[in-house]
Design a protein around this motif. Structure first.
Motif, PDB file in Angstrom:
ATOM      1  N   VAL A 180       0.927  -1.293   0.063  1.00 48.68           N
ATOM      2  CA  VAL A 180       0.133   0.060  -0.012  1.00 48.68           C
ATOM      3  C   VAL A 180       0.882   1.125   0.080  1.00 48.68           C
ATOM      4  CG1 VAL A 180      -1.773   1.387   1.490  1.00 48.68           C
ATOM      5  CG2 VAL A 180      -1.985  -0.988   1.002  1.00 48.68           C
ATOM      6  N   GLY A 181       0.435   2.249  -0.793  1.00 44.22           N
ATOM      7  CA  GLY A 181       1.111   3.521  -1.035  1.00 44.22           C
ATOM      8  C   GLY A 181       1.347   4.334   0.271  1.00 44.22           C
ATOM      9  N   ARG A 182       2.580   4.879   0.188  1.00 41.33           N
ATOM     10  CA  ARG A 182       2.868   5.863   1.557  1.00 41.33           C
ATOM     11  C   ARG A 182       3.037   7.119   0.779  1.00 41.33           C
ATOM     12  NH1 ARG A 182       7.772   7.111   4.083  1.00 41.33           N
ATOM     13  NH2 ARG A 182       8.780   5.417   2.577  1.00 41.33           N
ATOM     14  N   ARG A 183       2.133   8.063   1.325  1.00 39.71           N
ATOM     15  CA  ARG A 183       2.265   9.331   0.571  1.00 39.71           C
ATOM     16  C   ARG A 183       1.880   9.509  -0.857  1.00 39.71           C
ATOM     17  NH1 ARG A 183       6.926   9.751   3.393  1.00 39.71           N
ATOM     18  NH2 ARG A 183       8.080   9.701   1.517  1.00 39.71           N
ATOM     19  N   SER A 184       1.021   8.380  -1.205  1.00 44.40           N
ATOM     20  CA  SER A 184       0.641   8.112  -2.666  1.00 44.40           C
ATOM     21  C   SER A 184      -0.768   7.563  -2.526  1.00 44.40           C
ATOM     22  CB  SER A 184       1.582   7.260  -3.228  1.00 44.40           C
ATOM     23  OG  SER A 184       1.679   6.132  -2.927  1.00 44.40           O
ATOM     24  N   ASN A 185      -1.476   7.473  -3.723  1.00 45.68           N
ATOM     25  CA  ASN A 185      -2.768   6.767  -3.809  1.00 45.68           C
ATOM     26  C   ASN A 185      -2.756   5.591  -4.567  1.00 45.68           C
ATOM     27  OD1 ASN A 185      -4.877   8.087  -2.409  1.00 45.68           O
ATOM     28  ND2 ASN A 185      -5.447   9.283  -3.931  1.00 45.68           N
ATOM     29  N   ALA A 186      -1.721   4.617  -4.553  1.00 43.07           N
ATOM     30  CA  ALA A 186      -1.857   3.417  -5.215  1.00 43.07           C
ATOM     31  C   ALA A 186      -1.462   2.288  -4.534  1.00 43.07           C
ATOM     32  CB  ALA A 186      -0.559   3.707  -6.425  1.00 43.07           C
ATOM     33  N   ILE A 187      -1.530   1.060  -5.251  1.00 43.01           N
ATOM     34  CA  ILE A 187      -1.363  -0.226  -4.543  1.00 43.01           C
ATOM     35  C   ILE A 187      -0.721  -0.830  -5.499  1.00 43.01           C
ATOM     36  CG2 ILE A 187      -2.529  -2.352  -3.760  1.00 43.01           C
ATOM     37  CD1 ILE A 187      -4.645  -0.574  -2.601  1.00 43.01           C
ATOM     38  N   LEU A 188       0.423  -1.745  -4.943  1.00 42.33           N
ATOM     39  CA  LEU A 188       1.153  -2.560  -6.033  1.00 42.33           C
ATOM     40  C   LEU A 188       1.050  -4.030  -5.386  1.00 42.33           C
ATOM     41  CD1 LEU A 188       4.745  -1.107  -6.432  1.00 42.33           C
ATOM     42  CD2 LEU A 188       3.034  -0.883  -7.987  1.00 42.33           C
ATOM     43  N   TYR A 189       0.772  -4.966  -6.424  1.00 40.00           N
ATOM     44  CA  TYR A 189       0.648  -6.298  -5.903  1.00 40.00           C
ATOM     45  C   TYR A 189       1.369  -7.035  -7.100  1.00 40.00           C
ATOM     46  CZ  TYR A 189      -2.848  -7.495  -9.591  1.00 40.00           C
ATOM     47  OH  TYR A 189      -3.460  -7.535 -10.780  1.00 40.00           O
ATOM     48  N   CYS A 190       1.597  -8.250  -6.665  1.00 37.17           N
ATOM     49  CA  CYS A 190       2.301  -9.237  -7.615  1.00 37.17           C
ATOM     50  C   CYS A 190       1.883 -10.847  -6.718  1.00 37.17           C
ATOM     51  CB  CYS A 190       3.903  -9.155  -7.701  1.00 37.17           C
ATOM     52  SG  CYS A 190       4.684  -9.762  -6.360  1.00 37.17           S
ATOM     53  N   ARG A 191       2.031 -11.884  -7.732  1.00 35.74           N
ATOM     54  CA  ARG A 191       1.944 -12.995  -7.237  1.00 35.74           C
ATOM     55  C   ARG A 191       3.337 -13.685  -7.596  1.00 35.74           C
ATOM     56  NH1 ARG A 191      -3.215 -14.087 -10.675  1.00 35.74           N
ATOM     57  NH2 ARG A 191      -2.034 -12.697 -12.025  1.00 35.74           N
ATOM     58  N   PRO A 192       4.096 -14.159  -6.582  1.00 29.60           N
ATOM     59  CA  PRO A 192       5.586 -14.511  -6.624  1.00 29.60           C
ATOM     60  C   PRO A 192       5.790 -15.532  -7.498  1.00 29.60           C
ATOM     61  CG  PRO A 192       5.006 -14.037  -4.546  1.00 29.60           C
ATOM     62  CD  PRO A 192       3.983 -14.126  -5.142  1.00 29.60           C
ATOM     63  N   ASN A 193       4.877 -16.447  -7.730  1.00 32.91           N
ATOM     64  CA  ASN A 193       4.884 -17.704  -8.487  1.00 32.91           C
ATOM     65  C   ASN A 193       4.399 -17.714  -9.803  1.00 32.91           C
ATOM     66  OD1 ASN A 193       6.379 -19.706  -6.292  1.00 32.91           O
ATOM     67  ND2 ASN A 193       4.189 -18.990  -5.224  1.00 32.91           N
ATOM     68  N   MET A 194       3.797 -16.432 -10.093  1.00 31.92           N
ATOM     69  CA  MET A 194       3.104 -16.440 -11.374  1.00 31.92           C
ATOM     70  C   MET A 194       3.515 -15.051 -12.204  1.00 31.92           C
ATOM     71  SD  MET A 194      -0.669 -17.498 -10.281  1.00 31.92           S
ATOM     72  CE  MET A 194      -1.320 -17.238 -12.209  1.00 31.92           C
ATOM     73  N   ASP A 195       3.377 -13.859 -11.339  1.00 31.64           N
ATOM     74  CA  ASP A 195       3.853 -12.375 -12.056  1.00 31.64           C
ATOM     75  C   ASP A 195       5.295 -12.373 -12.052  1.00 31.64           C
ATOM     76  OD1 ASP A 195       1.179 -12.358 -12.172  1.00 31.64           O
ATOM     77  OD2 ASP A 195       0.929 -11.283 -10.113  1.00 31.64           O
ATOM     78  N   THR A 196       5.826 -11.552 -13.227  1.00 37.14           N
ATOM     79  CA  THR A 196       7.084 -11.313 -13.552  1.00 37.14           C
ATOM     80  C   THR A 196       7.344  -9.840 -13.186  1.00 37.14           C
ATOM     81  OG1 THR A 196       6.625 -10.819 -15.995  1.00 37.14           O
ATOM     82  CG2 THR A 196       7.409 -13.365 -15.034  1.00 37.14           C
TER      83      THR A 196
END
Length: 745
Positions: free
Chosen positions: A134-150
């Protein structure tokens, strides 16, 4: 030929060298069976500190896998770390087995600075695992699936939430939902955003806004904690100078209507808060007292322990003054069942049994001192009453309460309680109790007084005391009254429309000149708005409303110290260190050009200041960390300069952030001492804490586990106003053969 000692030292050095070469230094004893706080040192130091919250012990270990790393979270047996130089991010198993390391997609270094904490949906080895930042001083979220996403996938908030709003970085996961604290820049309000975890994988994300409780918007630190299926919001207020916790509130989220309910218990658990990753653990698994909160504050001295049962805060473990970020401090929770063989019975205050959720504790038995045998050949009744009357001013209140039980002949003593020798007491309240505790730091006795007659409850806050009277308010600060707990009297003040802009404990300050029974009594309240406007409100007995004056550009958003009444005027510090003087009778205000002897910038977070009236002199005291000496100055009114004091001439100070008192002490051991609002509680026997001007040291020297009540104040007991046969006190001491006084009915 080498001696046995030299041989042992040689073997120790060889063993240490072998460990350093192989990097085989192991975790400390008990690791995995109890919570530990780990302090990383970055690239400049090879070792790390392991802090034990049980016995305040700090062990230095060398774990090669931790060198130069920043901490992102602890999830079961997995640590999420990132390299301080390359920002390479990966999961590290607590076995330190490199074959179990799970790497995440590359993390852009610049992007990394804008994202705070993260949550993990499953074990990193599971194909369903999903890592969400979750962002800090921002309005965005980052996510990934370690075994699927590059690569990392970025999701932005809806447009209706983007107006001067941002995440604070605080996030938890519960029931396949992500809860994050969101800050609205226009209104300075906080709220919680609930996000369905599965919706992040779809284009149409589901967002739910949960408004914060109004009472927590003024607190400094907010922590979301997931405990089982419950979500708690812990709000901690800290001192702007020393950084130690001064107050807190806890709310539970009602999932049925998404509302917050204030609670006074966390369900028999222990919370571990570090600012990056918060954890909850059942007290039975932690081996600690339930309803406790451990808070890590790098801007203060270390780990603080908040006990909800007795409403106290104590320094659990000190830190080695880190110059690094909070990402180098993290909690590691137990990953293995608690076994009896891992309990160190010699050092750890573990619970040995439970009874309806309450823990029972054991302590080492102290050796009882042999009592001196006194041969009394004559009865006490033969002592002349005149001689007993001469002894009364030298006796403590505790002894005077026992006096009439010695013999019947002494029942004729008049006003024996009023003649007792008393010094200021530390008055404090505990959770869910109408009993107000009174601790005598000089004679080390404790009393309790029943305040059910007040009819207001236990949810009160103390603000200022003088001549046995205490200015008190309800939690909303709107209902104010002055109460004398010994006389069982109180005066209600007009309704005060409190301006809820900034932290109340920092922007709200009050005092009064004399007892409310006096016609010269004046109550003054200082309050600062968000626009740094100083509001001065005064009230005198007989008036129906507050008289208010406003002044601009006098302060920052906090008040450096409490006002004090001296020589018919109120004194307090201005932002720049000048003394502001208010004459409440003439309604005039002036600024003295004399500067504070020490800078008052709260950004330094080193010193807190106090003003004290000691009769004819105005004294200021500066208190820093427990390792720093106190500094005392007296105002030279002729030359208008502060002069440093090394000796107070027999005067004893009683220091607190709400009220500081000065008194002449007859006891030689108490002269030139500054009592602070804390005590050590060993085997349920309290011992006072003070600073000695002669030795320049705090006593006790170790401040760990020194308890300080959250809601406390020094009070001057005026026993002359009490009836002679008053039974308002209940002593917390037990003695044989003497009837213990009862509580007031």
């Amino acid at each position: 030929m080498r001696t046995r000692k030299e041989t042992k030292q040689s073997l120790d050095e060889e063993g240490k060298k072998s460990i350093e070469e192989k990097g085989e230094d192991m975790f400390p004893f008990g690791f995995g069976y109890q919570p530990w706080l780990i302090q990383l040192h970055g690239r400049k130091k090879d070792t790390q500190n392991f802090m034990n919250p049980y016995n305040n012990c700090i062990e230095e270990k060398k774990i090669r896998q931790f060198k130069g790393k920043l901490y992102l979270g602890c999830f079961g047996e997995w640590l999420l770390l990132t390299d301080e130089s390359t920002t390479e991010t990966y999961f590290l198993h607590l076995t330190l087995n490199s074959n179990l390391t799970v790497h995440l997609p590359p993390f852009n270094r610049k992007l990394f600075e804008f994202f705070g904490r993260c949550v993990v949906s499953d074990s990193p080895t599971s194909p369903e695992c999903m890592v969400t930042f979750v962002g800090r001083r921002s309005n965005a979220i980052l996510y990934c699936r370690p075994n699927m996403d590059t690569k990392w996938i970025k999701v932005s908030l809806p447009t209706d939430l983007e107006q001067n709003c941002c995440f604070t970085g605080q996030v938890i996961r519960c029931k396949e939902k992500i809860y994050a604290i969101h800050h609205c820049g226009n209104t300075h309000a906080l709220r919680v955003v609930a996000i369905n975890e599965s919706s992040l994988l779809m284009e149409d994300s589901t967002w739910t806004i949960i408004n914060m409780p109004e009472t927590v918007n003024d607190y400094n630190w907010h922590h979301l904690v997931a405990s089982g299926e419950d979500i708690f919001l812990v709000s901690v207020l800290t001192s702007p100078y020393r950084g130690n916790p001064t107050n807190y509130t806890i709310h539970l989220l009602e999932t049925s209507d998404l509302s917050w309910k204030r609670v006074k218990s966390i369900g028999g658990c222990v919370f571990f808060l570090s600012g990056i990753h918060n954890a909850a653990l059942p007290a039975s698994l932690a081996g600690l007292q339930h309803d406790c909160i451990f808070v890590v504050n790098v801007k203060a001295e270390g780990i603080y322990r908040i006990c909800m049962q007795d409403q106290t805060v104590s320094l659990s473990s000190p830190l080695n003054r880190p110059k690094h970020k909070i990402r180098k401090l993290f909690w590691v929770m137990p990953t293995r069942p608690w076994e009896k063989k891992h309990r160190n019975l010699n050092n750890l205050p573990h619970c040995i049994g439970t009874n309806k959720g309450h823990s029972t504790y054991f302590h080492k038995e102290e050796k009882k001192e042999e009592r001196c045998k006194v041969d009394i050949s004559r009865p006490w009744a033969d002592m002349p009453i005149e001689l007993v009357e001469l002894l009364l001013p030298r006796l403590s209140l505790f002894d005077c309460l026992r006096l009439q039980s010695i013999c019947k002949a002494w029942n004729s003593l008049s006003h024996h309680v009023q003649k007792a020798q008393v010094y200021p007491w530390l008055m404090y309240t505990e959770n869910d109790s109408c009993l107000w505790r009174l601790f005598d730091p000089v004679y080390k006795n404790e009393y309790s007084i029943d305040m059910k007659w007040l009819g207001i409850g236990d949810d009160l806050t103390f603000h200022y005391s003088k001549d046995g009277w205490v200015l008190t308010s309800t939690k909303d600060y709107n209902s104010l009254f002055i109460v004398n707990p010994l006389k069982r009297e109180y005066f209600s003040l007009p309704n005060f429309n409190s301006r809820r802009y900034v932290d109340k404990d920092l922007s709200f300050s009050s005092a009064f000149s004399s007892a409310p029974t006096s016609p010269d009594c004046v109550v003054v309240i200082l309050e600062i708005t968000l626009e740094c406007v100083l509001q001065i409100s005064t009230w005198s007995p007989g008036e129906e409303k507050w008289n208010t004056m406003s002044f601009h550009d006098e302060f920052d958003t906090i008040l450096p110290c409490k006002p004090v009444f001296s020589r018919g005027e109120f004194y307090w510090y201005r932002r720049g260190g000048e003394l502001l003087v208010l004459n409440p009778y003439k309604k005039t205000r002036q600024v003295l050009e004399v500067k504070a002897p020490i800078m008052l910038k709260p950004s330094k977070r080193v010193m807190e200041c106090h003003l004290v009236d000691s009769g004819e002199d105005l004294i200021t005291v500066f208190r820093g960390r427990t390792t720093d000496p106190m500094r005392i100055f007296k105002l030279d009114r002729i030359n208008m300069v502060w002069k440093k004091l090394h000796d107070m001439g027999g005067v004893t100070l009683f220091l607190d952030r709400r009220t500081t008192l000065a008194t002449s002490c007859l006891e030689k051991l108490c002269r030139n001492q500054i009592y602070i609002s804390g005590f050590s509680d060993i085997n349920h026997r309290k011992r006072s804490a003070f600073y000695s001007l002669e030795t320049k040291e705090y006593h006790p020297k170790k401040h760990c586990n020194l308890k300080a009540p959250m809601n406390c104040i020094w009070i001057e007991p005026n026993l002359m106003t009490m009836p002679n046969n008053s039974k308002a006190f209940c002593t917390n001491q037990n003695w044989s053969g003497i009837n213990e006084p009862n509580l007031t009915s």
